[in-house]
Design an enzyme around this catalytic site. Sequence first.
Site, PDB file in Angstrom:
ATOM      1  N   ASN A  95      72.833  10.532  55.076  1.00  0.00           N
ATOM      2  CA  ASN A  95      72.308  10.684  56.203  1.00  0.00           C
ATOM      3  C   ASN A  95      70.911   9.905  55.519  1.00  0.00           C
ATOM      4  O   ASN A  95      70.114   8.620  55.480  1.00  0.00           O
ATOM      5  CB  ASN A  95      71.571  11.348  57.681  1.00  0.00           C
ATOM      6  CG  ASN A  95      72.608  10.797  58.144  1.00  0.00           C
ATOM      7  OD1 ASN A  95      72.894  10.300  59.287  1.00  0.00           O
ATOM      8  ND2 ASN A  95      72.993  12.267  58.602  1.00  0.00           N
ATOM      9  N   ASN A 153      65.152  13.969  64.709  1.00  0.00           N
ATOM     10  CA  ASN A 153      66.539  15.045  64.460  1.00  0.00           C
ATOM     11  C   ASN A 153      67.936  13.817  64.498  1.00  0.00           C
ATOM     12  O   ASN A 153      67.839  13.136  65.915  1.00  0.00           O
ATOM     13  CB  ASN A 153      66.601  15.810  65.133  1.00  0.00           C
ATOM     14  CG  ASN A 153      68.131  17.175  64.424  1.00  0.00           C
ATOM     15  OD1 ASN A 153      68.220  16.797  63.347  1.00  0.00           O
ATOM     16  ND2 ASN A 153      68.865  17.009  65.625  1.00  0.00           N
ATOM     17  N   HIS A 212      71.484  14.488  65.910  1.00  0.00           N
ATOM     18  CA  HIS A 212      72.899  15.470  65.959  1.00  0.00           C
ATOM     19  C   HIS A 212      74.110  14.997  66.067  1.00  0.00           C
ATOM     20  O   HIS A 212      74.339  13.735  66.613  1.00  0.00           O
ATOM     21  CB  HIS A 212      72.565  16.448  66.951  1.00  0.00           C
ATOM     22  CG  HIS A 212      73.303  17.321  67.741  1.00  0.00           C
ATOM     23  ND1 HIS A 212      73.509  18.570  66.729  1.00  0.00           N
ATOM     24  CD2 HIS A 212      73.964  17.186  68.737  1.00  0.00           C
ATOM     25  CE1 HIS A 212      73.875  19.266  67.417  1.00  0.00           C
ATOM     26  NE2 HIS A 212      75.019  18.876  68.630  1.00  0.00           N
TER      27      HIS A 212
HETATM   28  C1  GRF Z   1      74.846  15.151  60.326  1.00  0.00           C
HETATM   29  O1  GRF Z   1      76.403  15.037  60.546  1.00  0.00           O
HETATM   30  C2  GRF Z   1      74.187  15.456  60.574  1.00  0.00           C
HETATM   31  O2  GRF Z   1      74.006  14.780  61.950  1.00  0.00           O
HETATM   32  C3  GRF Z   1      74.422  16.988  60.887  1.00  0.00           C
HETATM   33  O3  GRF Z   1      74.855  17.697  59.681  1.00  0.00           O
HETATM   34  C4  GRF Z   1      75.611  16.761  58.749  1.00  0.00           C
HETATM   35  C5  GRF Z   1      74.259  16.495  57.380  1.00  0.00           C
HETATM   36  O4  GRF Z   1      75.260  15.253  56.940  1.00  0.00           O
HETATM   37  N1  GRF Z   1      72.870  17.770  61.759  1.00  0.00           N
HETATM   38  P1  GRF Z   1      74.180  14.451  55.390  1.00  0.00           P
HETATM   39  O5  GRF Z   1      74.203  15.940  54.791  1.00  0.00           O
HETATM   40  O6  GRF Z   1      73.461  13.758  56.304  1.00  0.00           O
HETATM   41  O7  GRF Z   1      75.159  14.467  54.477  1.00  0.00           O
END
Ligand code: GRF
Length: 217
Positions: free
Chosen positions: A16, A109, A111
């Site tokens: 992300n 955040n 989720h």
């Molecule tokens: C994502 O699915 C986020 O929504 C969740 O943990 C995961 C993190 O993935 N809270 P990354 O580290 O961004 O690849």
Amino acid sequence: MARLRVGVLISGRGSNLQALIEAARDPAYPAELVTVVSNVPGAAGLARAAAAGIPAEPVDHKAFAGRAPFEDALTAVLERAGVELVCMAGFMRIVTEGFIARWRDRLINIHPSLLPAFPGLDTHAQALAAGVKLAGCTVHFVRPEVDHGPIIGQAAVPVLPGDTAEVLAARVLEAEHRLFPHCLRLVAEGRVRVAGEVAEIEDRGRPGPALINPPTR
Ligand code: GRF
């Protein structure tokens, strides 16, 4: 126009974070990433930030005698970088009311569920067990109750026959990578206002037609 100064909190892979990095490469994008902090030393996301030339450092929660001193250290890094908005992008620590109050309505955040359904961990397994036909992800302002707070945006994906939690997670993750930069843009453009406990989006346009699953053919 000055770009909004954003700090990103991560714990791991950082995909992300990568999506935010890509979006912010465009000089016309209204936010810039000025610092990345991981509570897990050696998290892959730190290397992604470094590769993009963004100051990145670990703040290991295990080195502190509790949540509050750990969060004070986080805030110190964020303040030093002149951060105006904090994005939690796969940040796997629960934050205290003190930290949330310090960054009230400036802490968002992502989720991986359509909140308020399936907060907490194992969201994809929860969704499969419930038999929902649409899954998705949510970007929201952070409030003391875990995975609650004014919703800025959501993206929905279908649950398909034979999905495992891993397969569904991958489908949702793709949606996360589109949703988070979009929501950050809305916030950075000053188009998101929290009224009561609802986020109102100014000049928001109209989404496409309903995603129906099973499909109508
Ligand atoms: C994502 O699915 C986020 O929504 C969740 O943990 C995961 C993190 O993935 N809270 P990354 O580290 O961004 O690849």
